[in-house]
Each structure stands twice: as C-alpha cells, then as structure tokens.
Write an enzyme that holds these catalytic residues in place. Sequence first.
Site, PDB file in Angstrom:
ATOM      1  N   LYS A   1       0.830  -1.204   0.000  1.00 40.86           N
ATOM      2  CA  LYS A   1       0.000   0.000   0.000  1.00 40.86           C
ATOM      3  C   LYS A   1       0.862   1.250   0.000  1.00 40.86           C
ATOM      4  CE  LYS A   1      -3.977   2.090   2.277  1.00 40.86           C
ATOM      5  NZ  LYS A   1      -5.051   1.914   3.270  1.00 40.86           N
TER       6      LYS A   1
ATOM      7  N   GLU B   1       9.572  -5.839   4.638  1.00 43.77           N
ATOM      8  CA  GLU B   1       9.641  -7.229   4.197  1.00 43.77           C
ATOM      9  C   GLU B   1       9.409  -7.332   2.695  1.00 43.77           C
ATOM     10  OE1 GLU B   1       7.659  -7.316   8.365  1.00 43.77           O
ATOM     11  OE2 GLU B   1       7.570  -6.068   6.540  1.00 43.77           O
TER      12      GLU B   1
ATOM     13  N   GLY C   1      -5.509  -2.936   4.058  1.00 42.00           N
ATOM     14  CA  GLY C   1      -4.741  -4.080   3.571  1.00 42.00           C
ATOM     15  C   GLY C   1      -5.473  -5.396   3.621  1.00 42.00           C
ATOM     16  N   ARG C   2      -6.097  -5.713   4.757  1.00 45.96           N
ATOM     17  CA  ARG C   2      -6.757  -7.021   4.870  1.00 45.96           C
ATOM     18  C   ARG C   2      -8.100  -7.051   4.148  1.00 45.96           C
ATOM     19  NH1 ARG C   2      -6.209  -4.363   9.342  1.00 45.96           N
ATOM     20  NH2 ARG C   2      -7.948  -3.778  10.700  1.00 45.96           N
TER      21      ARG C   2
ATOM     22  N   GLU D   1      -6.701  -9.181  13.557  1.00 41.64           N
ATOM     23  CA  GLU D   1      -6.112  -7.865  13.347  1.00 41.64           C
ATOM     24  C   GLU D   1      -7.187  -6.782  13.391  1.00 41.64           C
ATOM     25  OE1 GLU D   1      -2.389  -7.231  10.983  1.00 41.64           O
ATOM     26  OE2 GLU D   1      -3.775  -6.180   9.641  1.00 41.64           O
TER      27      GLU D   1
ATOM     28  N   HIS E   1      -8.380 -35.978  13.060  1.00 47.51           N
ATOM     29  CA  HIS E   1      -7.375 -36.868  13.640  1.00 47.51           C
ATOM     30  C   HIS E   1      -6.275 -36.101  14.356  1.00 47.51           C
ATOM     31  CE1 HIS E   1      -8.918 -40.615  11.805  1.00 47.51           C
ATOM     32  NE2 HIS E   1      -9.393 -39.779  10.898  1.00 47.51           N
TER      33      HIS E   1
ATOM     34  N   LYS F   1       7.715  -4.119  14.865  1.00 42.01           N
ATOM     35  CA  LYS F   1       8.415  -3.697  13.647  1.00 42.01           C
ATOM     36  C   LYS F   1       9.369  -2.537  13.938  1.00 42.01           C
ATOM     37  CE  LYS F   1       5.712  -3.299  10.007  1.00 42.01           C
ATOM     38  NZ  LYS F   1       4.514  -3.001   9.198  1.00 42.01           N
TER      39      LYS F   1
END
Length: 504
Positions: free
Chosen positions: A191, A197, A250-251, A336, A367, A477
């Site tokens: 964005k 990263e 963003g999400r 978030e 399982h 961060k």
Amino acid sequence: MTDAAHAALETLRALPRPSLAELFAAGDRLGAFATSLDLPDGKILFDWSKTHLDAAHVEGFLALAEARGFAERRRALFAGEVVNVTEGRAAEHTAQRGVGSEEAVELAATFHERMHMLVEAIHLGALGEVRHLIHIGIGGSALGPALAIDALTRDGAMVDVHVVSNIDGVALEAAFAACDPATTMIAVASKTFTTIETMTNAHSALAWLSENGVTDPYGRVVALTAAPDKAVEWGVDETRILPFSESVGGRYSLWSSIGFPVAIAVGWDEFAAMLEGAAAIDRHFRDTDGIANLPLRAAFADQLYSALRGCQTRAVFAYDERLALLPDYLQQLEMESNGKRVTAEGAPVDGPTSPITWGGVGTDAQHAVFQLLHQGTVIVPVDFIAAIQPGDTLDPAHHRILLSNCFAQGAALMAGQGNDDPARAYPGDRPSATILCDELGAATLGALIAFHEHRTFANAVLLGINPFDQFGVELGKAIAKQIEQGNARFDPSTEALLAAAGIS
C-alpha cells in the site's frame, strides 16, 4: 442506552441455559436460524441452528446493536464516510465490488479497467511470454491472493503464480526454483511501497532476474500500491503501476489491484465473478435488518460465546481442500481487526474483544484436534464449511465420505454420547455452525470472504471498537528497525539472543 442493553444481556447469565437438544425440541430451529442465499453460481446455506442463540439472546443483542448505532455505522460504511476514526479514513472495500458511494464505485471501476487492460495484454502476449508470476506482499497483500489462487486453480492456471510474503529467504528461493526467469514477472504489492519485508524481497527478486540474464528486470515488475509516486521513484514504469484507493485497508484489499495475481492466474471473468459474489453479500448486509441479516446473526452468536460464555477461541474447519488457506485468512481478518483493548473513543473496553481464530482442513483436523473439541474442558464454537459439488473427478465415494464426516462432527458435538466408562463419554451440547455451498466457484468464494468481512464489522460495532486500524503490529516492527540500525539497548534476554545470533 448501551449500559442498559449490556445489563439486560448480563441477566441471561443467571438464567437456566437450555441445551441444544432442548432448543430443537422447543421450536423450529431451522426456520429461525438456517437461511439460504442465492448467488450467480448457486446457493449458500448458513445454518446457525446448532448454536445456543434463542429468542432472549436475539432480543438482547438486537437491543445492543441499536444502542451501539449499528444501522448508522453500517450506513456510514457504505456511504464512504469516516469509519476508521483513529486514522480519519473511510473503509471503501465494498466500493471495489460496486457497492458504495457513487464516487468511490466510479474510481474503483476506473482502477479495475486499468488492471483489466494489463491482465489482457499479458494473457495475449503483448509483454512477451509470461508463464510465471511471483507475487510479493505481506499480510492482506498476500493472504487474500494466496487463498483465492489456491481455491480457484486446482484445475490449472493461465499463469503459474507464486505468492511470497515471508522475509525468510527460504520462501523466496522456493519461488525462484519453480520459475523460469526468462518468462517470469514480479508483482510488488504494498500500500505504501515502503513495507520492509516486501521491498527487501522485491530487491532480491530483481537481483535474481538480473543474475539470470534478464537485461531489464524493472521492466518485468508490476506495482500494486496506493502510493504510485513511490513506485515510480523505485523504478517501475508508470504503465505497469496499478493503483488503489488509500481508503482500502490491507486485509480488505483483495478486491482492488491487490487482486491482480488472481486475475492473472484465473482470468478476468473469474475475478469479476468473485467480485459479484462478494457484492451479493454486500447488498444483503446493507439492505437486510434484524436477525435476518446473516453476518449480524453470526456476530450475535460470536458475542454469545465470547462475552457471555467466556469462550476465548473460535475454530473454522473447511471440509474442502480448496479452502485450506481460509483459516489463515480469517485469522488476520478477525484478529487484526478486532483484537483491540480500547473502544473507538479510546476508552478501555469492558469485556473480551476478538477470540483467537484457528482451524484446519476436513478429516485431517479430526485426527488432530477434535479430541479436545469433543471431550476437552475448553468449549470451542466451531464453524464447518463445505460444498455439495466435489472439486475432484474421482470416485464419488471420496466426496460422500468427506461430507458425511463434516455433518457427523456437528451432530456429534451437539448430541454427545453417554458411557459407563468416563473416558468414553461425550458431554455433547457443544456448538457449531455450518456453511454449505452448492459449489465452490469464484462467486461463492467471493461471497464467503465478504460474509466474514461483514461479520467482523458487525462484531466490532457490537463491541464499540474500530476494526479498521492495526497499530498493534507496529511496535515489534519499530524495535526490529532499531535492531537493524544498531542504536538501541534491550533487556538481558534479548541482548543475549542478539549476541548468540551474531547481530549487533
């Protein structure tokens, strides 16, 4: 007014708690809590009948929604008004699907057309042979595309897409190993176009192209960003920059140009179908009131278990391999968004906010973790998600057994089973909800994601919090940046770890 609504709900704690079996015996649970919605590629059944929602809870939560101004908050969301109060922004992800303010919808359509033209140019070979795309992003810039591509390309893709988010070089090297640099493009999704990263991975991807004979590596890059000027400064040609609005978080950004890798992988028509499926949920959420509003109904159940019954987690199990990444996607979307400790006004919250979202896939999870769900001391509300039509062409027994297991688990959690041997006894009365799709096409996938977006928003309104900021991710961060700069001192444990790793 909010205090009175909370007080009314609190009185329900002291009242007798009917079991699920008693609730089914008392009335038409399916008529009240199981509803189908029509989509372009079939129906989705939302069955919340195996939850402990009853008339008293519904009345109480409807009063809370009114006290919290749910209708006004919903109107403001779709009108493009400021709903992210801490950052002074609108949240216009629904406009990307054509449902929102006229201005935002028009801008989204313009950006989509720009993306459409680039996608078609790539598919037609106008940019040379493109067989692979490495999509580099993190958080919502990666989780949404990864989910959609994994779900919709099991039968093959128009372009082979690899989504890389982790700064761990092992992830990027795995993508390099699967791609031919001569036919690979790079999508950089950020964005702000400053995410450390993402930009570190992007630099390494350019170096890989250059080291493998690509003479103009920047010519292979497509930028997906709300900061196009920064992408130009970084070196991307402006014709390969796909902008999106600053008001798209963003999400919630899969529907914007962040969806470029999805369109590249499955084609524009499928991406457009995903948008339309999401828009169908938008219209339902916008235009439906009360308990008939499915995301709001789900939020009522969520609040029943987290606020009134103290459940700290919620599990999601997809009985469909194509939805293997859905629990990961929902973890970010829900935790978030709603993992907050203050209200939208900045006051401390007076109860739990987001539960921990976790889950897995179908019979694999049975399982692994279902022992705790059936006989553990922790009560976990469970969502099951499945499709009637199989995603494979094998013997129908595969899908029949898969669905039988899905439905059996919900029935077993509810009914339980007594036994003279306590180790073999099941207490039952454990809640679940089931989302059953006719088939898992692009429109259905879009609808599933949009349903959970609006469920998350509805929960936030009931809690009185802002779901659209995420300051909690910033502190770690910032400290990592201090470590990189070598200008900070830390606690003895952290100092020892840095020394052991040779970081100073």
